[in-house]
Design an enzyme around this catalytic site. Structure first.
Site, short mmCIF file in Angstrom:
data_model
loop_
_atom_site.label_atom_id
_atom_site.label_comp_id
_atom_site.label_asym_id
_atom_site.label_seq_id
_atom_site.Cartn_x
_atom_site.Cartn_y
_atom_site.Cartn_z
N ASP A 95 0.71 -1.09 -0.14
CA ASP A 95 0.14 0.09 0.00
C ASP A 95 0.81 1.29 -0.02
O ASP A 95 1.85 1.28 0.71
CB ASP A 95 -0.74 -0.03 1.16
CG ASP A 95 -2.29 0.62 1.32
OD1 ASP A 95 -2.44 0.97 -0.15
OD2 ASP A 95 -2.91 0.72 2.24
N LYS A 124 -0.99 -0.74 -4.28
CA LYS A 124 -2.54 -0.21 -4.22
C LYS A 124 -2.26 1.26 -3.99
O LYS A 124 -1.54 1.75 -3.13
CB LYS A 124 -3.19 -0.75 -3.24
CG LYS A 124 -4.68 -0.35 -2.97
CD LYS A 124 -5.49 -1.00 -1.90
CE LYS A 124 -5.16 -0.77 -0.59
NZ LYS A 124 -5.49 0.72 -0.32
N GLU A 197 -14.22 0.97 -1.29
CA GLU A 197 -14.71 0.85 0.03
C GLU A 197 -15.90 1.72 0.55
O GLU A 197 -15.84 3.05 0.21
CB GLU A 197 -13.05 1.21 0.74
CG GLU A 197 -13.46 1.48 2.39
CD GLU A 197 -12.16 1.56 2.92
OE1 GLU A 197 -11.17 1.35 2.54
OE2 GLU A 197 -12.24 1.58 4.28
O1 KIV Z 1 -4.75 -0.35 4.40
C1 KIV Z 1 -5.64 -1.05 4.36
O2 KIV Z 1 -5.87 -2.15 5.24
C2 KIV Z 1 -6.77 -0.89 3.03
C3 KIV Z 1 -7.85 -1.80 3.55
C4 KIV Z 1 -8.91 -1.10 4.12
C5 KIV Z 1 -8.76 -1.65 2.06
O3 KIV Z 1 -6.63 -0.09 2.44
#
Ligand code: KIV
Length: 279
Positions: A95, A124, A197
């Site tokens: 992320d 992501k 989300e």
């Molecule tokens: O950082 C995370 O865990 C997320 C999820 C809630 C989709 O982005």
């Protein structure tokens, strides 16, 4: 997973981008869970999860922060490295934390490279139309991208909190028509999947019907092509509960029970006993 003839566990093959696309084309639902370290990565992988998201929720569930905003790239790279050390068959999503990709597409490419070097297999990022150039730049260097639209936690200050998005009509950020545009933009920019989300179920259905990439829902109803949950919510380890999340276990209660039993045994001298002593 047992093969009928031998009843031996079948070796799972590595989940890759083409495998995720195959699952989508076959109508097989995609399961995604967060993990932030090697132990839990190993356990969720053993359970057969398809993708592990090393999410910036690490800031809230492990670091005790009030939001994901303070999480740094160095911290994300560290947690991606821990998860990658478990060598999961699940595909690892890294992320991109707040501030590590919004400045420019070049910054986003550099950040994505850093997470891929730490062991991520795709990245992501949050945002729709406004991030389309950025998503295109990352995919141009062959880093697969998962989009994330709707209730995007890095935008809490614009949203005024963790509020369900897409309930109102309109093209302003968070409006229903804008979210349809966001979804389209993310797909056109080259993302291979998109997290939806905190949006109404019927909007998630509409977005799903319009896209040709998998939609992964969290608080977006059951009609998405897959679902993602925060591990600590699923295990019953979180302090708070949410309407969209289900605790599939009460691990938090077990931690308290086991620790209290240990403390009582230490205090009474019942543990360690002779059996747990060296001779
Ligand atoms: O950082 C995370 O865990 C997320 C999820 C809630 C989709 O982005």
């Amino acid at each position: 997973m047992l093969t009928p003839s031998t009843q031996q566990p079948r070796e799972r093959t590595k989940v890759t981008l083409p495998e995720v696309t195959r699952m989508y084309n076959d109508g097989t639902k995609i399961s995604v869970i967060t993990a932030y370290d090697a132990t839990f990565a190993r356990l969720v992988d053993q359970a057969g999860i398809d993708m592990i998201l090393v999410g910036d929720t690490v800031g809230m569930v492990l670091q005790g922060q009030a939001s994901t905003i303070p999480v740094t790239l160095e911290e994300m790279a560290y947690h991606v490295r821990l998860v990658a050390r478990a060598r999961p068959k699940a595909m690892i999503i890294g992320d991109l934390p707040f501030g590590s990709y919004q400045v420019s597409p070049q910054q986003a490419v550099e950040t994505s490279i850093a997470l891929m070097k730490a062991g991520a297999e795709c990245v992501k990022l949050e945002g729709g139309v406004s991030m389309s150039e950025t998503i295109a730049a990352i995919t141009r260097v062959d880093i697969p991208v998962v989009g994330h639209i709707g209730l995007t936690p890095q935008s809490i200050h614009r949203m005024g909190g963790y509020k369900v998005q897409g309930k109102r009509d309109g093209f302003v950020a968070g409006g229903r028509e804008r979210l349809l545009e966001d979804a389209h933009a993310v797909e056109q920019a080259g993302a291979f999947a998109v997290v939806l989300e905190g949006i109404p179920r019927d909007l998630a259905q509409e977005i799903r019907a319009k896209l040709s990439i998998p939609t992964i829902g969290i608080g977006a109803g059951p009609d998405c092509d897959g679902q993602v949950l925060v591990l600590h919510d699923l295990l019953g380890l979180s302090e708070y509960s949410f309407k969209f999340a289900k605790a599939f276990a009460a691990v938090g209660d077990e931690v308290v029970r086991a620790t209290a039993e240990y403390a009582a045994d230490v205090r009474s001298g019942a543990w360690p006993d002779d059996q747990h002593s060296y001779h």
